[in-house]
Design an enzyme around this catalytic site. Structure first.
Site, PDB file in Angstrom:
ATOM      1  N   ARG A   1      18.964 -25.941 -35.730  1.00 30.83           N
ATOM      2  CA  ARG A   1      18.335 -27.352 -34.827  1.00 30.83           C
ATOM      3  C   ARG A   1      18.518 -27.354 -33.326  1.00 30.83           C
ATOM      4  NH1 ARG A   1      23.053 -31.633 -36.755  1.00 30.83           N
ATOM      5  NH2 ARG A   1      24.885 -30.212 -36.338  1.00 30.83           N
TER       6      ARG A   1
ATOM      7  N   LYS B   1      20.373 -30.675 -29.103  1.00 30.67           N
ATOM      8  CA  LYS B   1      20.838 -30.408 -29.635  1.00 30.67           C
ATOM      9  C   LYS B   1      20.336 -31.955 -31.464  1.00 30.67           C
ATOM     10  CE  LYS B   1      25.454 -29.341 -32.502  1.00 30.67           C
ATOM     11  NZ  LYS B   1      27.179 -29.124 -32.313  1.00 30.67           N
TER      12      LYS B   1
ATOM     13  N   ASP C   1      16.529 -29.711 -41.804  1.00 27.62           N
ATOM     14  CA  ASP C   1      15.818 -30.256 -41.231  1.00 27.62           C
ATOM     15  C   ASP C   1      15.753 -30.587 -39.648  1.00 27.62           C
ATOM     16  OD1 ASP C   1      17.874 -31.611 -40.973  1.00 27.62           O
ATOM     17  OD2 ASP C   1      17.481 -33.549 -41.556  1.00 27.62           O
ATOM     18  N   GLY C   2      16.701 -29.417 -39.144  1.00 23.45           N
ATOM     19  CA  GLY C   2      16.662 -29.299 -37.598  1.00 23.45           C
ATOM     20  C   GLY C   2      17.168 -30.485 -37.263  1.00 23.45           C
TER      21      GLY C   2
ATOM     22  N   ARG D   1      23.440 -30.714 -24.572  1.00 19.94           N
ATOM     23  CA  ARG D   1      23.818 -30.517 -24.185  1.00 19.94           C
ATOM     24  C   ARG D   1      24.183 -29.442 -22.975  1.00 19.94           C
ATOM     25  NH1 ARG D   1      27.331 -27.034 -29.528  1.00 19.94           N
ATOM     26  NH2 ARG D   1      25.151 -25.554 -28.828  1.00 19.94           N
TER      27      ARG D   1
ATOM     28  N   ARG E   1      27.413 -16.054 -27.696  1.00 21.02           N
ATOM     29  CA  ARG E   1      27.985 -16.069 -28.720  1.00 21.02           C
ATOM     30  C   ARG E   1      28.583 -14.666 -28.986  1.00 21.02           C
ATOM     31  NH1 ARG E   1      26.339 -20.980 -31.233  1.00 21.02           N
ATOM     32  NH2 ARG E   1      24.620 -22.566 -29.438  1.00 21.02           N
TER      33      ARG E   1
ATOM     34  N   ASP F   1      29.287 -17.712 -34.589  1.00 26.26           N
ATOM     35  CA  ASP F   1      28.640 -18.272 -33.862  1.00 26.26           C
ATOM     36  C   ASP F   1      29.053 -19.577 -32.922  1.00 26.26           C
ATOM     37  OD1 ASP F   1      28.885 -19.121 -37.108  1.00 26.26           O
ATOM     38  OD2 ASP F   1      27.464 -20.655 -35.977  1.00 26.26           O
TER      39      ASP F   1
ATOM     40  N   ASP G   1      30.503 -25.981 -30.120  1.00 25.64           N
ATOM     41  CA  ASP G   1      30.354 -26.602 -31.701  1.00 25.64           C
ATOM     42  C   ASP G   1      30.840 -27.449 -32.189  1.00 25.64           C
ATOM     43  OD1 ASP G   1      27.630 -26.361 -32.251  1.00 25.64           O
ATOM     44  OD2 ASP G   1      27.633 -24.579 -32.868  1.00 25.64           O
TER      45      ASP G   1
HETATM   46  P1  AMP Z   1      27.260 -24.944 -37.255  1.00 26.19           P
HETATM   47  O1  AMP Z   1      27.944 -24.555 -38.567  1.00 26.19           O
HETATM   48  O2  AMP Z   1      26.861 -26.385 -36.629  1.00 26.19           O
HETATM   49  O3  AMP Z   1      27.581 -24.349 -36.508  1.00 26.19           O
HETATM   50  O4  AMP Z   1      25.301 -24.406 -37.606  1.00 26.19           O
HETATM   51  C1  AMP Z   1      26.037 -23.279 -38.157  1.00 26.19           C
HETATM   52  C2  AMP Z   1      23.819 -22.708 -38.042  1.00 26.19           C
HETATM   53  O5  AMP Z   1      23.278 -23.606 -39.240  1.00 26.19           O
HETATM   54  C3  AMP Z   1      23.403 -22.126 -37.023  1.00 26.19           C
HETATM   55  O6  AMP Z   1      22.370 -21.705 -36.893  1.00 26.19           O
HETATM   56  C4  AMP Z   1      22.696 -23.994 -37.262  1.00 26.19           C
HETATM   57  O7  AMP Z   1      21.835 -24.439 -36.040  1.00 26.19           O
HETATM   58  C5  AMP Z   1      22.484 -24.234 -38.546  1.00 26.19           C
HETATM   59  N1  AMP Z   1      22.070 -25.620 -38.703  1.00 26.19           N
HETATM   60  C6  AMP Z   1      23.230 -26.606 -38.453  1.00 26.19           C
HETATM   61  N2  AMP Z   1      22.748 -27.410 -38.981  1.00 26.19           N
HETATM   62  C7  AMP Z   1      21.164 -27.569 -39.561  1.00 26.19           C
HETATM   63  C8  AMP Z   1      20.004 -28.442 -39.465  1.00 26.19           C
HETATM   64  N3  AMP Z   1      20.264 -30.018 -39.626  1.00 26.19           N
HETATM   65  N4  AMP Z   1      18.460 -27.668 -39.507  1.00 26.19           N
HETATM   66  C9  AMP Z   1      18.577 -26.653 -39.216  1.00 26.19           C
HETATM   67  N5  AMP Z   1      19.873 -25.405 -39.064  1.00 26.19           N
HETATM   68  C10 AMP Z   1      20.559 -26.568 -38.939  1.00 26.19           C
HETATM   69 MG    MG Z   2      27.462 -22.941 -34.136  1.00 26.72          MG
END
Ligand code: AMP
Ligand code: MG
Length: 452
Positions: free
Chosen positions: A91, A111, A123-124, A174, A181, A250, A260
């Site tokens: 996203r 983001k 949903d991105g 951001r 990472r 990550d 993050d």
């Molecule tokens: P995070 O927990 O924010 O570090 O995200 C972990 C993974 O989930 C990363 O690859 C993010 O890009 C993906 N991600 C988190 N929220 C969404 C979302 N709403 N739509 C698509 N990918 C997501």
């Molecule tokens: Mg992340």
């Protein structure tokens, strides 16, 4: 947009195609600027004075991309709560790298900017609350002298995102030294192509650690320097009582910035086992476990580097293991020095560790506030608390005061040292929640006030 003095370059797209996927941010319905970071703009030599709010909203929603941008989603993997997964920006969109006047290079990333090739079932999109939370906490971290990604702007999209209930959508801009990472190395290492791994190693060294460019064993030296950076970072988190909450690989930046911000928060009452994330049932990322997990993540990083360390795999493993095994000693040394600073102590004395641990144990036992206890020791009465009259505390205080007399110390000197490391103000979770609630009702006054 050139009147912005935005100097965009894209060195990342010169890497092999597998490192990223090209795309443009999905346009949003009705972009509306919520907040723009004026101080950060100045630091980056960005000038928005020629743009009205509408133009700024168009820009930071991704609806109109600035000249020179070549937008991509980055590929990466990660151990999420211990389980390995192929991820990538699901996203987020990197629109380019801005060069400041001093030629410092910064990633500019949106983001919440829509689906990408890595979105999986997501949903991105992002909701306003969490994006403002990232804005507030990252600003706090910066001003507490902790390396962190920064937040340049938040724009509402005019679209709802569906979570448990419909929420207002938003895009956060951001700023980071880079978004590379531990998980980026894991993604490339999993492909088992040594030449790609070598390209990544060289790119990272050139971008972040040019002083090891000519070293005999670049992979080993990168491991050492990233370990130093991560130890410094986690010691800083422990200093201010910060709990990251989702220390997946990550979410560990190679540049050593905090990255993050999800269910993160600062501790109030001192309890080493504190967890804020509701999905962290086992306490994997609890306050006291953060150094342990830092070492675990660095071990995953070391594994990625094995093919580049030595032709002989056993030799590689031996060299990497030796470095990883030095983690505890290095961490303890830096942690003790940080705690000495918090107590205004100069020099190193054998009994310091007990003095420090006894205070923490007492604080835990009495359920006292971490930040306010150090404020009390600096003679700043944030709260009147009968506990400071406690007999055990008075005995501890005498020991501390005896220790303060050593090494040419003086009240002026120790108070100055303590004030340089102990926060008087932290973004307390209940305050942040209040601010986010108001922002969701379109009242951003409390947001501006807390940031001030
Ligand atoms: P995070 O927990 O924010 O570090 O995200 C972990 C993974 O989930 C990363 O690859 C993010 O890009 C993906 N991600 C988190 N929220 C969404 C979302 N709403 N739509 C698509 N990918 C997501
Ligand atoms: Mg992340």
């Amino acid at each position: 947009m050139n009147d912005l003095s935005l100097h965009l370059e894209s060195s990342y797209i010169d890497l092999p195609d597998v490192f990223f996927s090209r795309l443009i941010p999905t346009p949003v319905k009705k972009p509306e600027l919520v907040i723009l970071n004026k101080n950060l703009s100045k630091e980056l030599n960005l000038d928005f004075s020629n743009l009205d709010n509408k133009k700024i909203s168009e820009l930071f929603s991704g609806n109109s991309l600035p000249p020179g941008s070549s937008s991509i989603a980055q590929a990466y993997a990660g151990h999420q709560f211990g389980h390995f997964t192929m991820l990538g920006d699901g996203r987020a969109v990197l629109i380019g790298e801005h060069l400041s006047k001093k030629k410092d290079r910064y990633d500019i990333q949106f983001k919440g900017s829509g689906k990408t090739a890595f979105s999986r079932n997501g949903d991105g999109r992002a909701a306003l609350g969490p994006m403002l939370r990232e804005y507030i906490i990252s600003e706090a971290m910066h001003y507490l002298n902790i390396p962190t990604t920064r937040s340049l702007a938040v724009v509402k999209t005019g679209e709802d995102v569906i979570r448990e209930t419909p929420l207002q959508g938003a895009v956060l801009t951001r700023i980071a030294l880079s978004h590379i990472r531990v998980g980026t190395f894991q993604y490339i290492a999993a492909r088992d192509k040594k030449d790609e791994l070598e390209i990544l190693l060289n790119y990272v060294i050139q971008r972040h650690y040019p002083n090891i460019q000519n070293s005999k064993n670049k992979a080993i030296d990168l491991l050492k320097v990233v370990m130093e950076k991560q130890i410094d970072l986690v010691v800083n988190w422990m200093r201010v009582g910060f709990i990251h909450g989702v220390m997946n690989t990550d979410n560990m930046s190679i540049s050593g910035e905090t990255i993050d911000y999800g269910p993160c928060a600062f501790i109030d009452t001192y309890d080493p086992k504190t967890v804020f994330s509701s999905i962290d049932q086992m306490g994997r990322y609890a306050y006291c476990n953060q150094p342990v997990i830092t070492k675990w993540n660095l071990s995953r990083f070391a594994e990625c580097l094995i093919p580049l360390i030595d032709k002989d795999q056993n030799k590689s493993i031996e060299l990497a293991t030796e470095i990883i095994n030095s983690f505890e000693k290095k961490y303890e040394e830096k942690w003790l020095n940080m705690m000495r600073d918090k107590l205004g102590l100069f020099g190193i004395e054998d009994k310091d560790k007990f003095l420090i641990l006894d205070l923490l144990t007492w604080m835990h036992h009495k359920k006292l506030d971490y930040t306010n206890t150090f404020c009390h020791l600096m003679n700043s009465e944030i709260e009147k608390n009968e506990n400071f009259k406690d007999h055990d505390f008075q005995i501890w205080k005498k020991r501390w005061q005896e220790r303060l007399k050593i090494n040419n110390n003086s009240p002026k000197k120790y108070i100055q040292l303590m004030k340089s490391v102990n926060p008087m103000v932290i973004p307390r979770n209940h305050k942040v929640e209040e601010v986010l609630n108001e922002a969701n009702k379109n009242n951003i006054e409390p947001l501006n006030k807390i940031l001030e």
